[in-house]
Design an enzyme around this catalytic site. Structure first.
Site, short mmCIF file in Angstrom:
data_model
loop_
_atom_site.label_atom_id
_atom_site.label_comp_id
_atom_site.label_asym_id
_atom_site.label_seq_id
_atom_site.Cartn_x
_atom_site.Cartn_y
_atom_site.Cartn_z
N THR A 145 0.82 -1.22 0.00
CA THR A 145 0.00 0.00 0.00
C THR A 145 0.85 1.27 0.00
O THR A 145 0.35 2.36 -0.28
CB THR A 145 -0.90 0.05 1.25
N CYS A 194 2.35 2.85 9.47
CA CYS A 194 1.41 2.90 10.60
C CYS A 194 2.13 2.81 11.93
O CYS A 194 3.31 2.46 12.02
CB CYS A 194 0.46 1.70 10.52
N CYS A 219 -2.39 0.55 15.04
CA CYS A 219 -3.33 0.89 13.97
C CYS A 219 -4.38 -0.21 13.77
O CYS A 219 -4.07 -1.40 13.84
CB CYS A 219 -2.58 1.11 12.65
N ARG A 243 3.99 6.75 3.01
CA ARG A 243 3.12 7.87 3.41
C ARG A 243 2.49 7.53 4.76
O ARG A 243 2.19 6.36 5.02
CB ARG A 243 1.98 8.08 2.41
N CYS A 247 -0.25 6.79 7.41
CA CYS A 247 -1.59 6.23 7.35
C CYS A 247 -2.61 7.26 7.83
O CYS A 247 -2.38 7.96 8.80
CB CYS A 247 -1.64 4.99 8.24
N CYS A 300 -4.35 5.84 11.52
CA CYS A 300 -3.65 5.94 12.83
C CYS A 300 -2.77 7.19 12.92
O CYS A 300 -2.24 7.50 13.99
CB CYS A 300 -2.82 4.70 13.10
ZN LIG Z 1 -2.42 3.00 10.24
#
Ligand SMILES: [Zn+2]
Length: 354
Positions: free
Chosen positions: A31, A35, A39, A64, A66, A69
């Protein structure tokens, strides 16, 4: 701070373990998102996880934050922890509770305790003790940022400082600025039965009473004690209060009038203040030993520190350090010479028996 093992990190992610938030971050390569351990996002396959010790490291690797969270909030949290650390530094001499610190950080007390320790290596309480110890060592003369020193010195030396702080319990000093930056101090000299006397005062009260042979050396002493203050010699008519105080003290010394109860501006560490306060309570004509004084202020083993606090008294006669003797009854030391000490004690004894 080192990261947990890979097994521990995988277990923490599986358990959504909040207590490890901030200890590490994980990215999911499928993805491109990273996190916090807690999370609530669906668990990714272990082979797709990448672990990072910091937000910066995760972002540097191209992940990047999340949206769920919001690990970048960790930055805000670190800033809040630094705010707490600064607050502790600025109020180190005061009592503070974990709850009041938690309110500043907008965290629960137990969470603050945990993440503060994770970030700085010590609890807020231990941090406060370390700050106090540092203040003690630097005599708080510079007001230098303690955070910098602790970050720079690392956890190892911080724990050493903490060890010393716990051994020195009770000697926590209050803010101590004897330098007198920006202060106005007026002074004057006068002859007494003990020789030439210099008295100096701030707007709070008498801050300096010294005895000597000539005006020059007395003023040099005053400058030495208050290097940053603005000193001005005071003709009697310009400072009627100082003039009246000098006259009262001179009459006490030279003519046996009662010791005048003048306002004092005492500056020292908490320990010195304790010693000097106790000296103020000794009855005229009474004497005691350094050992007894140490016992009276509940520091029976701090005899040498007591003697040193007496020797550092800046307000002669008014803070009657001359009433403290050696254990064997001999005079011990006196900042203004043993002859003056003996003369003061003889005069007091005589007044008591009169
Ligand atoms: Zn997260």
């Amino acid at each position: 701070m080192s990261m947990p093992s890979e097994e521990e990190m995988q277990a923490a992610i599986a358990a959504r373990d909040q207590s490890l938030d901030g200890h590490f971050f994980y990215g999911v390569i499928t993805t491109g998102v990273f996190c916090q351990p807690s999370c609530s996002a669906r668990a990714a396959r272990p082979e797709n996880l990448r672990f990072f010790s910091s937000i910066e490291a995760a972002m540097l690797a191209g992940f990047r934050p999340c949206k769920r969270c919001q690990p970048a909030d960790g930055v805000a949290r670190v800033e809040r922890l630094v705010t707490v650390a600064r607050y502790i530094e600025d109020h180190a001499a005061e009592r503070m509770t974990l709850a009041s610190l938690a309110a500043i950080a907008e965290l629960s007390p137990s969470r603050l305790q945990r993440i503060f320790k994770a970030a700085f290596g010590v609890s807020p309480k231990a941090y406060q003790d370390a700050v106090r110890m540092r203040h003690f060592k630097q005599s708080l003369k510079e007001g230098e940022g303690v955070t910098d020193a602790i970050f720079a010195s690392g956890f190892g030396s911080l724990s050493r400082v903490y060890g010393e702080a716990s051994r020195n319990i009770g000697m926590t000093p209050k803010a101590y600025r004897a330098g007198g930056a920006g202060e106005m101090i007026t002074y004057a000299c006068r002859n007494t039965a003990l020789g030439l006397m210099a008295m100096a005062a701030t707007d709070k009260g008498v801050c300096f009473v010294h005895f000597g042979d000539d005006e020059e050396s007395l003023i040099a002493k005053l400058k030495d004690e208050f290097p940053s203050a603005e000193l001005s010699v005071s003709p009697a008519q310009a400072a009627p209060e100082l003039d009246a105080w000098m006259q009262a003290l001179e009459q006490h010394i030279s003519q046996g009038a009662p010791r005048p109860d003048l306002p004092l501006d005492m500056r020292g560490t908490a320990f010195q203040m304790k010693v000097w306060q106790f000296l103020l309570s000794i009855r005229e004509g009474d004497v005691l030993s350094y050992t007894e004084l140490a016992a009276h202020i509940d520091k029976p083993r701090a005899v040498r520190a007591v003697a040193s606090a007496c020797a550092k008294n800046r307000i002669g006669v008014l803070i009657p350090c001359h009433r403290v003797l050696r254990g064997d009854g001999s005079l011990g030391g006196y900042r203004w010479g043993l002859e003056r000490k003996r003369a003061l004690l003889d005069a007091e004894r005589e007044r008591r028996t009169r």
